[in-house]
Design a protein around this motif. Sequence first.
Motif, short mmCIF file in Angstrom:
data_model
loop_
_atom_site.label_atom_id
_atom_site.label_comp_id
_atom_site.label_asym_id
_atom_site.label_seq_id
_atom_site.Cartn_x
_atom_site.Cartn_y
_atom_site.Cartn_z
N LEU A 19 0.81 -1.21 0.00
CA LEU A 19 0.00 0.00 0.00
C LEU A 19 0.85 1.27 0.00
O LEU A 19 0.46 2.27 -0.58
CB LEU A 19 -0.95 0.00 1.21
N ALA A 22 1.49 1.64 -3.46
CA ALA A 22 0.25 1.90 -4.19
C ALA A 22 -0.15 3.36 -4.13
O ALA A 22 -0.51 3.97 -5.15
CB ALA A 22 -0.88 1.03 -3.63
N VAL A 23 -0.09 3.97 -2.95
CA VAL A 23 -0.53 5.36 -2.84
C VAL A 23 0.43 6.31 -3.57
O VAL A 23 0.00 7.31 -4.15
CB VAL A 23 -0.71 5.78 -1.36
N LEU A 34 -3.59 1.89 -11.46
CA LEU A 34 -3.07 1.05 -10.39
C LEU A 34 -3.46 -0.40 -10.63
O LEU A 34 -4.45 -0.89 -10.12
CB LEU A 34 -3.64 1.53 -9.05
N GLN A 61 -7.91 -0.39 -5.00
CA GLN A 61 -8.11 1.05 -5.05
C GLN A 61 -8.70 1.58 -3.74
O GLN A 61 -8.25 2.62 -3.22
CB GLN A 61 -9.05 1.40 -6.21
N ALA A 64 -6.09 1.62 -1.12
CA ALA A 64 -5.15 2.72 -1.35
C ALA A 64 -5.73 4.05 -0.86
O ALA A 64 -5.02 4.86 -0.27
CB ALA A 64 -4.80 2.81 -2.84
#
Length: 219
Positions: A19, A22-23, A34, A61, A64
């Motif tokens: 994560l 991811a962010v 993503l 998503q 995130a």
Amino acid sequence: MIETDGRRVRGDASRRLVLDHAVDLASVEGLDGLSIGHLADAARVSKSGVATLFGTKERLQLAAVEAARLRFVASVIEPARDEPRGIRRIVALLDGWIAYSRDRVFTGGCFFAATAAEFDAKPGPVRDALATALTDWSDYLAASFRFAVAQGEVGADEDPEQFAFEATALLDAANTRSVMGDSNQPYVFARRALVARLRAAGADAASLARLADVDDLAV
């Protein structure tokens, strides 16, 4: 004695690691960009490992967005709570937001500014999660301003929601211009405008020093 489930601990650590990537990826490439495969490459984990953690792209998503919300709260909201409610907390929130964007807490600047435009016209859970996060920030800023009104630190006729709208518009514009222009100058402009707005509302100059006196070009 409580025994720790090693697999769960490792799974939680892997989830946090993924994560974190991811962010940052989403702040640059958007949430639609993503993918599980792209994220696996960035985090240097297997695609099957990412798929096991999140299952679907939508769940990834949403995770995130929540991770980004928690990072934002830790960077902007929590430090400001050291200040008393009212004008001093407002100043801390605004100064903290500028630092959060300027110092690239997310690689691509503000995560929510980068991703909200993708989903503003796309109904669904991801849009709802983004909208909630943005509303929570605006509402908190308005609530803080409401305390300033009640305490006589700004004029009694001031509208907290109007102030929150103006402030977030200035901050979002500064973030976008800074990212696109690779310059801190937009933060200088935003500070000047925010200080002028608060002075016009009746705030005294001394209470605004934290916001007014930072040289973003020298940071």
